[in-house]
Design a protein around this motif. Structure first.
Motif, PDB file in Angstrom:
ATOM      1  N   GLY A 251      43.580 134.203 -63.856  1.00 25.19           N
ATOM      2  CA  GLY A 251      43.488 133.989 -65.293  1.00 25.19           C
ATOM      3  C   GLY A 251      44.792 134.034 -66.035  1.00 25.19           C
ATOM      4  O   GLY A 251      44.805 134.130 -67.271  1.00 25.19           O
ATOM      5  N   GLY A 252      45.932 133.960 -65.325  1.00 23.34           N
ATOM      6  CA  GLY A 252      47.225 133.999 -65.996  1.00 23.34           C
ATOM      7  C   GLY A 252      47.627 132.630 -66.512  1.00 23.34           C
ATOM      8  O   GLY A 252      47.369 131.613 -65.882  1.00 23.34           O
ATOM      9  N   SER A 253      48.262 132.590 -67.678  1.00 25.20           N
ATOM     10  CA  SER A 253      48.742 131.319 -68.227  1.00 25.20           C
ATOM     11  C   SER A 253      50.103 130.955 -67.644  1.00 25.20           C
ATOM     12  O   SER A 253      50.519 129.803 -67.697  1.00 25.20           O
ATOM     13  N   GLY A 254      50.817 131.941 -67.100  1.00 23.66           N
ATOM     14  CA  GLY A 254      52.110 131.703 -66.462  1.00 23.66           C
ATOM     15  C   GLY A 254      52.171 132.450 -65.146  1.00 23.66           C
ATOM     16  O   GLY A 254      51.166 132.970 -64.657  1.00 23.66           O
ATOM     17  N   SER A 255      53.360 132.509 -64.552  1.00 21.75           N
ATOM     18  CA  SER A 255      53.504 133.205 -63.282  1.00 21.75           C
ATOM     19  C   SER A 255      53.373 134.709 -63.478  1.00 21.75           C
ATOM     20  O   SER A 255      53.809 135.267 -64.485  1.00 21.75           O
ATOM     21  N   LEU A 256      52.746 135.370 -62.490  1.00 22.19           N
ATOM     22  CA  LEU A 256      52.580 136.826 -62.533  1.00 22.19           C
ATOM     23  C   LEU A 256      53.732 137.549 -61.851  1.00 22.19           C
ATOM     24  O   LEU A 256      53.717 138.776 -61.770  1.00 22.19           O
ATOM     25  N   ARG A 257      54.727 136.783 -61.357  1.00 21.45           N
ATOM     26  CA  ARG A 257      55.845 137.403 -60.633  1.00 21.45           C
ATOM     27  C   ARG A 257      56.575 138.396 -61.535  1.00 21.45           C
ATOM     28  O   ARG A 257      56.847 138.125 -62.705  1.00 21.45           O
TER      29      ARG A 257
END
Length: 659
Positions: A251-257
């Protein structure tokens, strides 16, 4: 005695080389004990390129070309910059210039101290350094020779370069492509033999960085191409590596890094197992409780790695189940075009099925055994927007009564003795997004009927022994050969479930009411079985076709198919199927019904007052219903197929009565 450094940059040697260059330019013979073969080859290339030895200016590319070249060599510059800065710090007290050059000889980077720039006024980013442009020089000759070189003083082709020494080494990619040159330029009198060694060491370091960078890019590319979500976690749960698929799945809109898994999932057993398990998990189904709300179902694999970290792969549960259904489940191959027959009763039900196929409406297929209910279910699925999604067929009458609910709705871990440790999805979860065909729905036990009703009303499935429900989107096509209204009266079938299923009933006509379709189907099956058995069976005899048309077919199309297969087995190769191949039941006429008599009996019935009264009754029913065949058949107490045949036999024009 002279040291090696002193000899190479000594005035005596330089004067000797200057003299040999003069002889060379005058067209004379060069002494190769003074000038090396490599330098002589380079001078010859410089002359062939018509380089003027008196020219001082260094050519440059345009700003547009430079921008493109810098972009093309971005990886090389990124890998080399730190190494160059560290290397230049050791020679920064010397009046030196360290330059990184592309494979086309264009300067990409130059580390030239401000206090020293007066020594190299034309050494700028974008300068062209090839032999064709500048004659013999450290960069251009290194590109031409493809090996580490030194050009000291008068060895330069242009006279303006005679006060400099150059130490250059080529940079190769992992597949041995020449991608650049690293060069150190300094005053000839400050030349040192160790300079070239330092340049070669730096080149090795740059090449290794490029190799590692390429491997990293390959790994990231592969990760991004995967249909699975991939996370690499540290021991503390921080997300060191993540692909875009995993970010989207969570559900992330961008990278979770750079984040932490604890910022994504709510505290609980799932988070603890992901972060603390010391064993290898393989495709274990888990419900991920998201911190921002909601639950997501994934099949998860966890591999512990050194240092307490772990690699997690996530597969979408719906996609995994769809694959499982495609591999092991029913493949819905039938479409409406493949359902053979042209009789009026069949054409009518085909029209009804096509009408409802594109809608999410629940369909109830009614008809005798062998009329093709599953074929219709497959055709409805394939004509619907769910055609690319799973089609799951369930024979409710074949399920053990004590396992019906676990088979349909699945079960959770520990639901009963012998249950799988990770639980198991039921047929409705496997059909999520697609169609479920519930054959013999009338055989479903009452307790399972309650759970089915709740699922149809709420779109939620709760596994046996489970505490939470899961949303599913399933189109239901049910079928039965039982009279469900009578089953409701007998209290063997729930009335509320009957009304929930009976949204769009379709009555499939028995074969005995499909006049003319028997011969068509029989010949289709004859070709099918003759081909599979490798036999030449031209056709049926007229007597066999007549008997098959007069037979009642209690087993309908399934019985016809099985009978034709038997006859193809019996008949001699090259001969038509004759009456000797027919089963005894058909020869004796035991299965005839009152509806389909022999032609002589039919003719006697269709005469006199009885025919007139029957004709008038049909006309009255059509007039009162406005030509509605279904309503007229119900009023007369006959099947629609039978009504069609009587209308055709008596020559009645239905169109006269339609509003």
């Amino acid at each position: 005695m002279f040291s090696q450094d002193s000899f190479l940059q000594s005035e005596e040697r330089q004067r000797a080389i200057v003299e040999q260059k003069r002889i060379f330019l005058a067209g004379g013979r060069v002494d190769t004990t003074v000038v090396s073969d490599m330098i002589l080859r380079s001078w010859q290339r410089s002359v062939e390129a018509r380089v003027d030895p008196d020219i001082r200016e260094r050519p440059r590319v345009s700003e547009e070309e430079l921008a493109a070249i810098l972009k093309e060599n971005a990886d090389l510059m990124a890998c080399a910059r730190d190494i160059l800065d560290q290397m230049f710090s050791s020679i920064q007290e010397a009046v030196s210039a360290l330059s990184l050059v592309s494979a086309r000889g264009v300067t990409l980077y130059i580390s030239n101290r401000v206090s020293h720039r007066a020594y190299y006024p034309d050494a700028l980013v974008g300068s062209i350094n090839t032999e064709e442009a500048r004659g013999t020089n450290g960069i251009g000759t290194c590109l031409a020779e493809r090996r580490p070189i030194e050009i000291i003083g008068a060895e330069h082709f242009r006279f303006s370069g005679e006060c400099w020494s150059c130490s250059a080494a080529p940079i190769f990619s992992h597949d041995n492509r020449l991608i650049g040159v690293l060069n150190v330029t300094q005053p000839r009198k400050q030349y040192h033999a160790h300079t070239l060694g330092m340049v070669k060491a730096a080149v090795c370091a740059i090449a290794e960085q490029l190799r590692l960078r390429s491997l990293l890019q390959q790994r990231e590319t592969i990760m991004e191409m995967l249909d699975d979500g991939v996370l690499v976690l540290s021991a503390s749960g921080s997300i060191d590596i993540v692909n875009r698929k995993a970010s989207i799945m969570l559900g992330g809109s961008g990278s979770l890094r750079g984040g932490n898994l604890r910022d994504v999932l709510r505290p609980g057993a799932v988070l603890d197992e992901l972060l603390q398990t010391g064993t290898h998990l393989q495709d274990q189904e888990m419900l991920f409780p998201l911190k921002k709300g909601g639950m997501l179902a994934f099949f998860v694999s966890v591999i512990p790695i050194a240092g307490g970290g772990r690699v997690i792969t996530m597969r979408e549960a719906g996609r995994m189940r769809q694959v499982a259904v495609q591999v092991a489940g029913v493949k819905p191959s039938y479409t409406f075009d493949r359902i053979l027959g042209s009789s009026a009763p069949l054409v009518e039900v085909l029209d009804q099925a096509r009408l409802v196929a594109g809608r999410p409406t629940t369909v109830l297929l009614l008809g005798e055994s062998g009329t093709g209910k599953e074929l219709f279910a497959q055709a409805i699925h394939n004509a619907s927007p769910r055609a690319s999604r799973p089609f799951v067929a369930v024979n409710c009458g074949a399920l053990p009564r004590n396992l019906v609910e676990s088979e349909l709705f699945g079960y959770s871990e520990g639901a009963f003795t012998g249950a799988s440790r990770s639980g198991k999805p039921g047929k409705f979860e496997l059909a999520d997004g697609g169609t479920i065909f519930l054959d013999e729905i009338g055989e479903l036990p009452l307790d399972a009927q309650v759970s089915l009703l709740r699922l149809l009303q709420n779109g939620e499935v709760t596994r046996v022994g489970g505490k939470s429900s899961r949303m599913v989107s399933v189109r239901v096509v049910a079928a039965t050969n039982r009279n469900l209204e009578q089953a409701v009266q007998e209290r063997s079938f729930r009335e509320d479930l009957y009304y929930r299923l009976n949204v769009f009933p379709i009555n499939l006509p028995p074969l005995r009411e499909r006049g003319g379709d028997v011969s068509l189907l029989a010949r289709h099956f004859l070709r099918k079985f003759a081909l599979s058995m490798g036999k030449n069976v031209p056709d049926f005899t007229e007597q066999v076709l007549r008997r098959m048309e007069q037979y009642s077919w209690p087993g309908n199309v399934r019985e016809l198919e099985n009978m034709v297969e038997r006859m193809v087995n019996i008949v001699r190769d090259g001969c038509p199927v004759d009456e000797s191949c027919l089963p005894a039941s058909m020869l004796l006429g035991k299965a005839q019904t009152g509806f389909l008599k022999k032609e002589s009996a039919s003719a006697s019935r269709e005469s006199g007052l009885l025919v007139e009264r029957e004709t008038q009754s049909i006309i009255d029913a059509l007039r009162s219903t406005g030509g509605n065949m279904r309503a007229a058949a119900e009023m007369l107490g006959v099947s629609r197929g039978g009504l069609y045949l009587k209308i055709k036999r008596f020559g009645i024009n239905v169109g006269e009565w339609r509003k």
